[in-house]
Enzyme design. Structure first.
Site, PDB file in Angstrom:
ATOM      1  N   LYS A 122      -4.366 -10.709  -6.624  1.00  0.00           N
ATOM      2  CA  LYS A 122      -5.610 -10.882  -5.861  1.00  0.00           C
ATOM      3  C   LYS A 122      -6.734 -10.036  -6.475  1.00  0.00           C
ATOM      4  CE  LYS A 122      -6.242  -8.400  -2.022  1.00  0.00           C
ATOM      5  NZ  LYS A 122      -6.243  -7.877  -0.660  1.00  0.00           N
ATOM      6  N   LYS A 153       0.825  -1.222   0.000  1.00  0.00           N
ATOM      7  CA  LYS A 153       0.000   0.000   0.000  1.00  0.00           C
ATOM      8  C   LYS A 153       0.845   1.251   0.000  1.00  0.00           C
ATOM      9  CE  LYS A 153      -4.568  -1.338   1.282  1.00  0.00           C
ATOM     10  NZ  LYS A 153      -5.728  -1.165   2.127  1.00  0.00           N
ATOM     11  N   LYS A 164     -11.094  -4.627  -4.870  1.00  0.00           N
ATOM     12  CA  LYS A 164     -12.032  -3.570  -5.243  1.00  0.00           C
ATOM     13  C   LYS A 164     -11.306  -2.289  -5.620  1.00  0.00           C
ATOM     14  CE  LYS A 164     -12.994  -3.193  -0.284  1.00  0.00           C
ATOM     15  NZ  LYS A 164     -13.394  -4.211   0.604  1.00  0.00           N
TER      16      LYS A 164
HETATM   17  P1  TYM Z   1     -10.887  -6.208   3.510  1.00  0.00           P
HETATM   18  O1  TYM Z   1     -11.930  -5.193   3.762  1.00  0.00           O
HETATM   19  O2  TYM Z   1      -9.826  -5.913   2.507  1.00  0.00           O
HETATM   20  O3  TYM Z   1     -11.569  -7.571   3.080  1.00  0.00           O
HETATM   21  C1  TYM Z   1     -12.610  -8.175   3.834  1.00  0.00           C
HETATM   22  C2  TYM Z   1     -12.413  -9.682   3.835  1.00  0.00           C
HETATM   23  O4  TYM Z   1     -12.373 -10.160   2.494  1.00  0.00           O
HETATM   24  C3  TYM Z   1     -11.208 -10.964   2.298  1.00  0.00           C
HETATM   25  N1  TYM Z   1     -10.749 -10.803   0.902  1.00  0.00           N
HETATM   26  C4  TYM Z   1     -10.577 -11.822   0.057  1.00  0.00           C
HETATM   27  N2  TYM Z   1     -10.747 -13.146   0.192  1.00  0.00           N
HETATM   28  C5  TYM Z   1     -10.479 -13.916  -0.893  1.00  0.00           C
HETATM   29  N3  TYM Z   1     -10.078 -13.414  -2.083  1.00  0.00           N
HETATM   30  C6  TYM Z   1      -9.895 -12.100  -2.271  1.00  0.00           C
HETATM   31  N4  TYM Z   1      -9.514 -11.627  -3.458  1.00  0.00           N
HETATM   32  C7  TYM Z   1     -10.153 -11.228  -1.160  1.00  0.00           C
HETATM   33  N5  TYM Z   1     -10.082  -9.881  -0.996  1.00  0.00           N
HETATM   34  C8  TYM Z   1     -10.445  -9.650   0.279  1.00  0.00           C
HETATM   35  C9  TYM Z   1     -10.197 -10.424   3.289  1.00  0.00           C
HETATM   36  O5  TYM Z   1      -9.209 -11.387   3.591  1.00  0.00           O
HETATM   37  C10 TYM Z   1     -11.073 -10.103   4.479  1.00  0.00           C
HETATM   38  O6  TYM Z   1     -11.282 -11.251   5.268  1.00  0.00           O
HETATM   39  N6  TYM Z   1      -7.958  -5.640   7.494  1.00  0.00           N
HETATM   40  C11 TYM Z   1      -9.155  -6.242   7.000  1.00  0.00           C
HETATM   41  C12 TYM Z   1     -10.397  -5.784   7.738  1.00  0.00           C
HETATM   42  C13 TYM Z   1     -10.319  -5.939   9.216  1.00  0.00           C
HETATM   43  C14 TYM Z   1     -10.400  -7.152   9.948  1.00  0.00           C
HETATM   44  C15 TYM Z   1     -10.331  -6.773  11.325  1.00  0.00           C
HETATM   45  C16 TYM Z   1     -10.547  -8.488   9.575  1.00  0.00           C
HETATM   46  C17 TYM Z   1     -10.217  -4.925  10.101  1.00  0.00           C
HETATM   47  N7  TYM Z   1     -10.212  -5.413  11.376  1.00  0.00           N
HETATM   48  C18 TYM Z   1     -10.384  -7.742  12.334  1.00  0.00           C
HETATM   49  C19 TYM Z   1     -10.592  -9.446  10.594  1.00  0.00           C
HETATM   50  C20 TYM Z   1     -10.511  -9.061  11.962  1.00  0.00           C
HETATM   51  C21 TYM Z   1      -9.322  -5.887   5.541  1.00  0.00           C
HETATM   52  O7  TYM Z   1      -8.777  -4.939   5.058  1.00  0.00           O
HETATM   53  O8  TYM Z   1     -10.209  -6.662   4.888  1.00  0.00           O
END
Ligand code: TYM
Length: 336
Positions: free
Chosen positions: A201, A119, A204
């Site tokens: 990956k 990032k 969005k």
């Molecule tokens: P975020 O918002 O990027 O994504 C949410 C969830 O979706 C999963 N994910 C994917 N899984 C499979 N293939 C993909 N291409 C893909 N893109 C995203 C992510 O692994 C995630 O589970 N830091 C986290 C949000 C967060 C969080 C937390 C998660 C904040 N606090 C506490 C768990 C526990 C994030 O940016 O996810």
């Protein structure tokens, strides 16, 4: 007769950032599992809006995205009377514990986070301290709820490891305070790849909208995107090294239909990619259709969303404040 008391259910917690319209990757890698696990565990699920401001957000759009993601949590079938559904910034304990845990986390540990490295390259003009400390806030999210299990996609594994390290460090320094969480990463769908570059990956924030399917894409858009997905020139539907495009479509298809790779290979033996892509598109459309329909209903009901968030914040605060008080007491703060 002896009275039997049921063992308390284990707690799961997970969050999603409201930083754009969630993708099929978010859904298959995380949200779909949340729904399945919510019946078996005590669930807490949040819209991680504090995380999203590590990247600039336009205020009106940001507000809409937060509401939309909350509506999505309802649309995937999470029940606000069963699970705790909340907006992270409405529970101040997250920011409070994050600050405390910052002081128990080393600069070197954060510098090694691959997501931070990625990032800071893609947002080179805004490498802020929040982006750097992001995994500590995520640790706070998890540890406040004493979560046993955290269902995430494979990209969050490193952040989970840091949360475990921080918990163990604090527990050793003082006395057992935090449950040390385990990641829950599904066998299929944990890493849904870009449709245009299957080595990357699905995300969005990808500038090319053909590379991802948004959970709210209309059926004809989904069909077009899957039709134009990058594959290979072999022409046979089988899971193998070097066939990342087909492997990715097979994983997506498997998640939507419950079929194994062997069954998929057998079903499409002798058929071309055109037939396979049509079947994948159909399966994705049917998987997302009810979600999109329910989402339309919830996202337009602002009063209901407000009520769900308020109830969620109250329930979440009760759990989170209990942990925060415990932590503050152990450190030696003077409590009011
Ligand atoms: P975020 O918002 O990027 O994504 C949410 C969830 O979706 C999963 N994910 C994917 N899984 C499979 N293939 C993909 N291409 C893909 N893109 C995203 C992510 O692994 C995630 O589970 N830091 C986290 C949000 C967060 C969080 C937390 C998660 C904040 N606090 C506490 C768990 C526990 C994030 O940016 O996810």
């Amino acid at each position: 007769m002896e009275a039997t008391t049921a063992a308390p259910k284990k707690r799961i917690l997970s969050c999603i950032q409201p930083s754009g319209i969630p993708t099929l990757g978010n859904y298959l890698g995380a949200l779909k599992n949340w729904k399945t696990l919510a019946d078996e565990f005590d669930g807490a699920f949040a819209v991680a809006d504090l995380h999203a401001i590590t990247v600039r957000q336009e205020p009106a759009q940001f507000r809409k995205q937060i509401n939309d993601v909350l509506a999505l949590l309802l649309a995937i079938g999470l029940d606000p009377d069963q699970s705790i559904l909340f907006i992270q910034s409405q529970v101040p304990a997250h920011s409070q514990l994050a600050w405390i845990l910052n002081c128990y986390t080393q600069f070197g540990e954060m510098s090694r986070m691959t997501q931070f490295k990625d990032k800071s390259q893609s947002h080179a003009d805004n490498v802020n301290v929040g982006l750097f400390a992001y995994p500590v806030l995520m640790a706070a999210d998890i540890l406040l709820y004493q979560a046993d299990l955290v269902p995430v996609g494979a990209d969050q594994k490193q952040h989970l490891e840091i949360a475990r390290d921080i918990a163990q460090r604090f527990n050793t320094l003082y006395s057992p305070t935090f449950t040390v969480p385990e990641p829950y990463i599904g066998k299929q769908g944990a890493r849904v790849m870009s449709l245009q570059d299957p080595l990357k990956k699905m995300s969005k924030s990808d500038p090319n909208p053909k590379s991802y399917i948004s959970v709210f894409d209309a059926p004809d858009v989904i069909s077009k995107k899957i039709k134009s997905a990058v594959t290979d020139s072999e022409g046979s539907v089988r899971f193998a090294d070097g066939k990342e495009g087909i492997n990715n479509l097979m994983a997506i298809y498997a998640c939507c239909t419950g079929l194994t790779n062997e069954q998929i290979e057998a079903d499409f033996a002798g058929k071309g990619y055109g037939d396979f892509k049509a079947a994948v598109a159909e399966a994705v459309i049917e998987e997302l259709r009810p979600i999109r329909e329910r989402y339309e209903r919830y996202s337009n009901d602002k009063a209901y969303l407000k009520e769900v968030a308020a109830q969620g914040a109250e329930r979440a605060s009760r759990v989170a404040n209990r942990t925060l008080q415990k932590v503050m007491k152990k450190i030696g703060f003077v409590l009011p």
